[in-house]
Write a protein that holds these residues in place. Structure first.
Motif, mmCIF file in Angstrom:
data_model
loop_
_atom_site.group_PDB
_atom_site.id
_atom_site.type_symbol
_atom_site.label_atom_id
_atom_site.label_comp_id
_atom_site.label_asym_id
_atom_site.label_seq_id
_atom_site.Cartn_x
_atom_site.Cartn_y
_atom_site.Cartn_z
ATOM 1 N N LYS A 51 0.818 -1.281 -0.136
ATOM 2 C CA LYS A 51 0.012 -0.186 -0.042
ATOM 3 C C LYS A 51 0.872 1.199 0.066
ATOM 4 C CE LYS A 51 -4.231 -1.815 2.137
ATOM 5 N NZ LYS A 51 -5.206 -1.982 3.204
ATOM 6 N N GLY A 52 2.110 1.262 0.514
ATOM 7 C CA GLY A 52 2.960 2.415 0.770
ATOM 8 C C GLY A 52 3.803 2.409 -0.736
ATOM 9 N N VAL A 53 3.811 1.552 -1.372
ATOM 10 C CA VAL A 53 4.586 1.449 -2.863
ATOM 11 C C VAL A 53 3.754 1.915 -4.027
ATOM 12 C CG1 VAL A 53 5.969 0.062 -4.486
ATOM 13 C CG2 VAL A 53 6.328 -0.270 -2.031
ATOM 14 N N ILE A 54 2.508 1.547 -4.015
ATOM 15 C CA ILE A 54 1.504 1.808 -5.247
ATOM 16 C C ILE A 54 1.359 3.394 -5.249
ATOM 17 C CG2 ILE A 54 -0.609 1.551 -6.261
ATOM 18 C CD1 ILE A 54 0.937 -0.692 -6.007
ATOM 19 N N GLY A 55 1.655 3.963 -6.384
ATOM 20 C CA GLY A 55 1.335 5.257 -6.459
ATOM 21 C C GLY A 55 2.655 6.252 -6.032
ATOM 22 N N LYS A 56 3.674 5.567 -5.537
ATOM 23 C CA LYS A 56 5.103 6.319 -5.529
ATOM 24 C C LYS A 56 5.874 6.124 -6.824
ATOM 25 C CE LYS A 56 4.910 7.455 -1.103
ATOM 26 N NZ LYS A 56 5.551 6.796 -0.230
ATOM 27 N N THR A 57 6.903 7.083 -7.203
ATOM 28 C CA THR A 57 7.828 6.791 -8.090
ATOM 29 C C THR A 57 9.120 5.825 -7.810
ATOM 30 O OG1 THR A 57 9.222 8.670 -7.591
ATOM 31 C CG2 THR A 57 7.207 9.005 -9.090
ATOM 32 N N VAL A 58 9.475 5.373 -8.746
ATOM 33 C CA VAL A 58 10.750 4.434 -8.590
ATOM 34 C C VAL A 58 11.657 4.979 -7.769
ATOM 35 C CG1 VAL A 58 12.505 3.315 -9.749
ATOM 36 C CG2 VAL A 58 10.135 2.959 -10.494
ATOM 37 N N LYS A 59 12.077 6.332 -8.250
ATOM 38 C CA LYS A 59 12.992 7.064 -7.219
ATOM 39 C C LYS A 59 12.654 7.415 -5.919
ATOM 40 C CE LYS A 59 15.858 11.291 -7.957
ATOM 41 N NZ LYS A 59 16.272 12.665 -8.751
ATOM 42 N N GLU A 60 11.084 7.692 -5.579
ATOM 43 C CA GLU A 60 10.929 7.808 -4.276
ATOM 44 C C GLU A 60 11.151 6.468 -3.457
ATOM 45 O OE1 GLU A 60 6.962 8.991 -5.179
ATOM 46 O OE2 GLU A 60 7.375 11.052 -4.317
ATOM 47 N N PHE A 62 13.454 3.919 -4.227
ATOM 48 C CA PHE A 62 14.988 3.662 -4.211
ATOM 49 C C PHE A 62 15.866 4.573 -3.917
ATOM 50 C CE2 PHE A 62 12.933 0.298 -6.779
ATOM 51 C CZ PHE A 62 13.214 -0.988 -6.054
ATOM 52 N N GLY A 63 15.307 5.740 -4.000
ATOM 53 C CA GLY A 63 16.124 7.081 -3.710
ATOM 54 C C GLY A 63 17.573 7.093 -4.640
ATOM 55 N N LYS A 64 18.488 7.389 -3.938
ATOM 56 C CA LYS A 64 19.866 7.634 -4.600
ATOM 57 C C LYS A 64 20.505 6.182 -5.192
ATOM 58 C CE LYS A 64 22.717 6.938 -0.599
ATOM 59 N NZ LYS A 64 23.703 7.665 0.406
ATOM 60 N N GLU A 65 19.788 5.128 -4.845
ATOM 61 C CA GLU A 65 20.368 3.912 -5.225
ATOM 62 C C GLU A 65 19.285 3.499 -6.705
ATOM 63 O OE1 GLU A 65 23.330 3.466 -2.982
ATOM 64 O OE2 GLU A 65 22.762 1.895 -4.469
ATOM 65 N N THR A 66 18.751 4.556 -7.021
ATOM 66 C CA THR A 66 17.742 4.221 -8.335
ATOM 67 C C THR A 66 18.261 3.425 -9.533
ATOM 68 O OG1 THR A 66 16.233 5.711 -7.584
ATOM 69 C CG2 THR A 66 16.032 4.994 -9.784
ATOM 70 N N MET A 67 19.640 4.217 -9.761
ATOM 71 C CA MET A 67 20.387 3.999 -10.861
ATOM 72 C C MET A 67 21.125 2.616 -10.888
ATOM 73 S SD MET A 67 19.523 5.961 -13.148
ATOM 74 C CE MET A 67 20.866 5.214 -14.459
ATOM 75 N N ASN A 68 21.064 2.020 -9.645
ATOM 76 C CA ASN A 68 21.809 0.788 -9.399
ATOM 77 C C ASN A 68 20.671 -0.316 -9.461
ATOM 78 O OD1 ASN A 68 24.176 1.751 -8.995
ATOM 79 N ND2 ASN A 68 23.838 2.158 -6.760
ATOM 80 N N THR A 69 19.481 -0.074 -9.958
ATOM 81 C CA THR A 69 18.428 -1.013 -10.079
ATOM 82 C C THR A 69 18.183 -1.243 -11.504
ATOM 83 O OG1 THR A 69 16.514 0.510 -9.930
ATOM 84 C CG2 THR A 69 17.197 -0.305 -7.957
ATOM 85 N N VAL A 70 17.584 -2.230 -11.987
ATOM 86 C CA VAL A 70 17.181 -2.520 -13.286
ATOM 87 C C VAL A 70 15.860 -1.528 -13.956
ATOM 88 C CG1 VAL A 70 16.230 -4.296 -14.964
ATOM 89 C CG2 VAL A 70 17.514 -5.188 -13.053
ATOM 90 N N VAL A 71 15.132 -1.540 -13.126
ATOM 91 C CA VAL A 71 13.839 -0.425 -13.273
ATOM 92 C C VAL A 71 14.404 1.066 -13.540
ATOM 93 C CG1 VAL A 71 13.309 -0.105 -11.109
ATOM 94 C CG2 VAL A 71 11.577 0.224 -13.034
ATOM 95 N N GLY A 72 15.436 1.309 -12.603
ATOM 96 C CA GLY A 72 16.002 2.692 -12.729
ATOM 97 C C GLY A 72 16.869 2.948 -14.060
ATOM 98 N N THR A 73 17.625 2.197 -14.241
ATOM 99 C CA THR A 73 18.459 2.110 -15.525
ATOM 100 C C THR A 73 17.449 2.091 -16.842
ATOM 101 O OG1 THR A 73 18.980 -0.242 -15.481
ATOM 102 C CG2 THR A 73 20.578 1.335 -14.657
ATOM 103 N N PHE A 74 16.580 1.296 -16.751
ATOM 104 C CA PHE A 74 15.613 1.174 -17.789
ATOM 105 C C PHE A 74 14.943 2.653 -18.153
ATOM 106 C CE2 PHE A 74 12.683 -0.753 -20.998
ATOM 107 C CZ PHE A 74 11.581 -0.231 -20.718
ATOM 108 N N LEU A 75 14.510 3.198 -17.101
ATOM 109 C CA LEU A 75 13.906 4.579 -17.200
ATOM 110 C C LEU A 75 14.627 5.554 -17.649
ATOM 111 C CD1 LEU A 75 11.790 4.560 -14.101
ATOM 112 C CD2 LEU A 75 10.736 4.665 -16.318
ATOM 113 N N ARG A 76 15.809 5.412 -17.793
ATOM 114 C CA ARG A 76 16.958 6.417 -18.252
ATOM 115 C C ARG A 76 17.136 6.123 -19.848
ATOM 116 N NH1 ARG A 76 20.563 9.277 -14.940
ATOM 117 N NH2 ARG A 76 21.366 10.052 -16.736
#
Length: 304
Positions: A51-60, A62-76
């Motif tokens: 319930k706390g994840v739905i509606g949030k952004t990937v960056k919200e 994973f924070g500063k680690e977003t680019m270390n995730t598959v979904v974060g690199t895909f969005l770039r």
């Protein structure tokens, strides 16, 4: 064709076979199952819940680690095409399959994280069958028990077909499983299209208005007549209703709920006791309507 399984996945209980995530172009999370939230929790060391994840952004999330995730690199990426590849996440190897879903010129991205066997010696009994069964259930297909008796090779093909929303052996008449597969377009009774996308049970009270018959409009006094209805299941492509009157086949109706309003075509009706069931296929769903429907479907999945 995507090669979904080069190695057998480690056996997991049904309902925990793979992690599943859906985001929009801005990275907003529209759907995440429990297994994805568990992955995110292990990665971020945060106390995360669905319930706390739905509606949030990937960056919200994973924070500063977003680019270390598959979904974060895909969005770039500028070119966000569907793909499949192996990734080590934490201390576990996953095959990640990403699918782009375009509806009404709006793109959504669907991520599947399939756990893979890291060493030899795991039992292969029913592994592919359970994962394929869960994937078909997630896609909204009700008739899925037959998958549990499919062969391993058939399951590998089924996973590819389910992810692509289409039969991947062409021509379909040459498919080696055509007499045993319910998704075969010539021999089976199930359709691999997006009308079943995210179909889930709902309980919504609403109103229905008859706006046109198959080949002619209806009189204004009929078009304004309110018919009470109840929704039983819902997807981006359509809805199943119960109501007190029979609707003419191929007529056009407008369904009105607190959450959304859509026009659709009556594709089937069935008498059930003192009521009638009707299947409605939505017409020209715009992005706002689609987003509202996804919210209802996601909320219903979370509160089941």
């Amino acid at each position: 064709m995507l090669s979904i399984f080069d190695n057998a996945a480690k056996k997991m209980p049904r309902g925990a076979a793979f992690a599943h995530l859906v985001i929009d172009e801005a990275g907003k999370i529209l759907y995440a199952n429990r297994e994805f939230v568990d992955l995110a929790r292990d990665f971020t060391r945060k106390k995360l819940f669905i319930k706390g994840v739905i509606g949030k952004t990937v960056k919200e999330i994973f924070g500063k680690e977003t680019m270390n995730t598959v979904v974060g690199t895909f969005l770039r990426k500028k070119d966000k095409r569907s793909f499949s590849d192996d990734f080590m996440i934490g201390d576990r190897l996953y095959q990640v399959v990403v699918e782009e879903v375009v509806e009404n010129d709006q793109a959504y991205y669907e991520f599947f994280y399939f756990p893979m066997a890291e060493t030899e010696g795991y039992s292969k009994q029913d592994i592919l069958q359970n994962i394929t069964y869960e994937l078909a259930t997630q896609k909204g297909f009700a008739d899925t028990d037959w998958i549990l008796t499919a062969s391993d090779e058939h399951c590998k093909q089924l996973i590819t077909c389910l992810i692509n929303h289409e039969h991947t052996t062409l021509p379909a008449g040459c498919c080696p499983y055509k007499l045993r597969c319910k998704f075969n377009p010539e021999q089976g009774g199930l359709q691999l299209d997006r009308r079943a996308y995210y179909r889930t049970k709902v309980f919504l009270q609403g109103e229905l208005y008859l706006t046109a018959l198959k080949d002619r409009p209806v009189p204004p006094q009929i078009e304004m007549k309110k018919i009470l209805c109840q929704a039983h299941d819902l997807s981006i492509g359509g809805i199943r209703l119960s109501l007190r009157v029979a609707l003419p086949a191929e007529s056009v109706v407008r369904v009105v709920f607190d959450e959304f309003t859509c026009e659709g075509t009556v594709v089937w009706t069935q008498k059930q006791g003192e009521e009638w069931l009707a299947g409605i296929r939505f017409l020209d769903v715009d992005p706002d309507q689609q987003y509202s429907i996804i919210r209802v479907v996601t909320r219903s999945r979370i509160t089941k």
